[in-house]
Motif scaffolding. Structure first.
Motif, PDB file in Angstrom:
ATOM      1  N   UNK A   1       1.819   0.351 -36.754  1.00 22.74           N
ATOM      2  CA  UNK A   1       2.181   0.646 -35.366  1.00 22.74           C
ATOM      3  C   UNK A   1       1.913  -0.620 -34.571  1.00 22.74           C
ATOM      4  N   UNK A   2       2.670  -0.813 -33.502  1.00 20.13           N
ATOM      5  CA  UNK A   2       2.545  -2.014 -32.685  1.00 20.13           C
ATOM      6  C   UNK A   2       2.013  -1.665 -31.308  1.00 20.13           C
ATOM      7  N   UNK A   3       1.059  -2.454 -30.853  1.00 27.59           N
ATOM      8  CA  UNK A   3       0.542  -2.335 -29.497  1.00 27.59           C
ATOM      9  C   UNK A   3       1.297  -3.375 -28.672  1.00 27.59           C
ATOM     10  N   UNK A   4       2.130  -2.901 -27.709  1.00 27.98           N
ATOM     11  CA  UNK A   4       2.976  -3.809 -26.931  1.00 27.98           C
ATOM     12  C   UNK A   4       2.773  -3.696 -25.433  1.00 27.98           C
ATOM     13  N   UNK A   5       2.183  -2.593 -24.983  1.00 26.70           N
ATOM     14  CA  UNK A   5       1.988  -2.403 -23.553  1.00 26.70           C
ATOM     15  C   UNK A   5       0.779  -1.510 -23.322  1.00 26.70           C
ATOM     16  N   UNK A   6       0.303  -1.521 -22.100  1.00 29.68           N
ATOM     17  CA  UNK A   6      -0.778  -0.621 -21.712  1.00 29.68           C
ATOM     18  C   UNK A   6      -0.275   0.253 -20.576  1.00 29.68           C
ATOM     19  N   UNK A   7      -0.934   1.373 -20.399  1.00 33.98           N
ATOM     20  CA  UNK A   7      -0.562   2.319 -19.361  1.00 33.98           C
ATOM     21  C   UNK A   7      -1.763   2.509 -18.456  1.00 33.98           C
ATOM     22  N   UNK A   8      -1.548   2.325 -17.175  1.00 27.64           N
ATOM     23  CA  UNK A   8      -2.609   2.511 -16.194  1.00 27.64           C
ATOM     24  C   UNK A   8      -2.190   3.568 -15.199  1.00 27.64           C
ATOM     25  N   UNK A   9      -3.166   4.360 -14.761  1.00 19.17           N
ATOM     26  CA  UNK A   9      -2.912   5.322 -13.700  1.00 19.17           C
ATOM     27  C   UNK A   9      -3.625   4.814 -12.460  1.00 19.17           C
TER      28      UNK A   9
ATOM     29  N   UNK B   1       1.714   3.101 -14.297  1.00 18.06           N
ATOM     30  CA  UNK B   1       2.467   1.855 -14.433  1.00 18.06           C
ATOM     31  C   UNK B   1       2.218   1.301 -15.836  1.00 18.06           C
ATOM     32  N   UNK B   2       3.242   0.699 -16.401  1.00 18.63           N
ATOM     33  CA  UNK B   2       3.132   0.026 -17.688  1.00 18.63           C
ATOM     34  C   UNK B   2       2.917  -1.455 -17.423  1.00 18.63           C
TER      35      UNK B   2
ATOM     36  N   UNK C   1      -4.613  -9.626 -23.050  1.00 18.90           N
ATOM     37  CA  UNK C   1      -4.648 -10.892 -23.790  1.00 18.90           C
ATOM     38  C   UNK C   1      -3.626 -10.867 -24.920  1.00 18.90           C
ATOM     39  N   UNK C   2      -3.304 -12.046 -25.442  1.00 19.96           N
ATOM     40  CA  UNK C   2      -2.384 -12.143 -26.580  1.00 19.96           C
ATOM     41  C   UNK C   2      -2.948 -11.415 -27.791  1.00 19.96           C
ATOM     42  N   UNK C   3      -4.269 -11.437 -27.940  1.00 14.01           N
ATOM     43  CA  UNK C   3      -4.918 -10.782 -29.069  1.00 14.01           C
ATOM     44  C   UNK C   3      -4.752  -9.260 -29.002  1.00 14.01           C
ATOM     45  N   UNK C   4      -4.585  -8.745 -27.790  1.00 11.95           N
ATOM     46  CA  UNK C   4      -4.397  -7.307 -27.621  1.00 11.95           C
ATOM     47  C   UNK C   4      -3.042  -6.837 -28.148  1.00 11.95           C
ATOM     48  N   UNK C   5      -2.042  -7.718 -28.153  1.00 12.08           N
ATOM     49  CA  UNK C   5      -0.730  -7.399 -28.740  1.00 12.08           C
ATOM     50  C   UNK C   5      -0.886  -7.557 -30.247  1.00 12.08           C
ATOM     51  N   UNK C   6      -0.795  -6.438 -30.960  1.00  8.47           N
ATOM     52  CA  UNK C   6      -1.086  -6.519 -32.384  1.00  8.47           C
ATOM     53  C   UNK C   6      -0.381  -5.394 -33.135  1.00  8.47           C
ATOM     54  N   UNK C   7      -0.404  -5.535 -34.452  1.00  6.32           N
ATOM     55  CA  UNK C   7       0.076  -4.487 -35.336  1.00  6.32           C
ATOM     56  C   UNK C   7      -1.129  -3.925 -36.073  1.00  6.32           C
TER      57      UNK C   7
ATOM     58  N   UNK D   1       3.910  13.831 -22.678  1.00 10.89           N
ATOM     59  CA  UNK D   1       4.118  15.243 -22.349  1.00 10.89           C
ATOM     60  C   UNK D   1       5.422  15.687 -23.004  1.00 10.89           C
ATOM     61  N   UNK D   2       5.715  16.975 -22.979  1.00 10.08           N
ATOM     62  CA  UNK D   2       6.931  17.462 -23.641  1.00 10.08           C
ATOM     63  C   UNK D   2       8.205  16.892 -23.027  1.00 10.08           C
ATOM     64  N   UNK D   3       8.150  16.454 -21.761  1.00  8.03           N
ATOM     65  CA  UNK D   3       9.342  15.870 -21.126  1.00  8.03           C
ATOM     66  C   UNK D   3       9.386  14.347 -21.243  1.00  8.03           C
ATOM     67  N   UNK D   4       8.455  13.766 -22.014  1.00  8.39           N
ATOM     68  CA  UNK D   4       8.463  12.323 -22.255  1.00  8.39           C
ATOM     69  C   UNK D   4       7.592  11.513 -21.318  1.00  8.39           C
ATOM     70  N   UNK D   5       7.169  12.119 -20.207  1.00  7.17           N
ATOM     71  CA  UNK D   5       6.330  11.390 -19.259  1.00  7.17           C
ATOM     72  C   UNK D   5       4.929  11.181 -19.816  1.00  7.17           C
ATOM     73  N   UNK D   6       4.196  10.190 -19.296  1.00  4.83           N
ATOM     74  CA  UNK D   6       2.814   9.982 -19.734  1.00  4.83           C
ATOM     75  C   UNK D   6       1.955  11.217 -19.470  1.00  4.83           C
TER      76      UNK D   6
END
Length: 83
Positions: A8-16, A23-24, A29-35, A73-78
């Motif tokens: 699995x790839x980590x490409x973004x973070x989600x903040x509330x 918001x995405x 850091x570059x190290x946070x983007x990983x497989x 969620x079932x409708x695709x939202x965070x």
């Protein structure tokens, strides 16, 4: 999720943010983007979960909001988690 490589790839973070909703953003850091390598048994579970998501997405049609999340969620939202 890449079923061919079992990762699995980590490409973004989600903040509330208060008053702004979700918001995405890019990881801090570059190290946070990983497989991450996933054991085959977990990959099988994630494949089944994905299959059910796709069925639900087809059922909802245009009402589904695709954000590329693994556990939305079932409708695709965070998922709105209590703070």
């Amino acid at each position: 999720m890449d079923t061919n490589t079992g990762t699995i790839s980590i490409r973004q973070t989600l903040q509330q943010l208060p008053g702004q909703g979700f918001i995405f953003t890019d990881p801090k850091s570059q190290k946070s983007c990983r497989q991450i390598l996933i054991p085959p048994v977990l990959m099988d579970v994630l494949k089944e979960h994905r299959r059910k998501q796709l069925e639900n997405r087809m059922r909802l049609g245009e009402r589904y909001q695709d954000h590329g999340l693994v556990f939305p969620r079932t409708d695709g939202r965070p998922e709105d988690r209590p703070t």
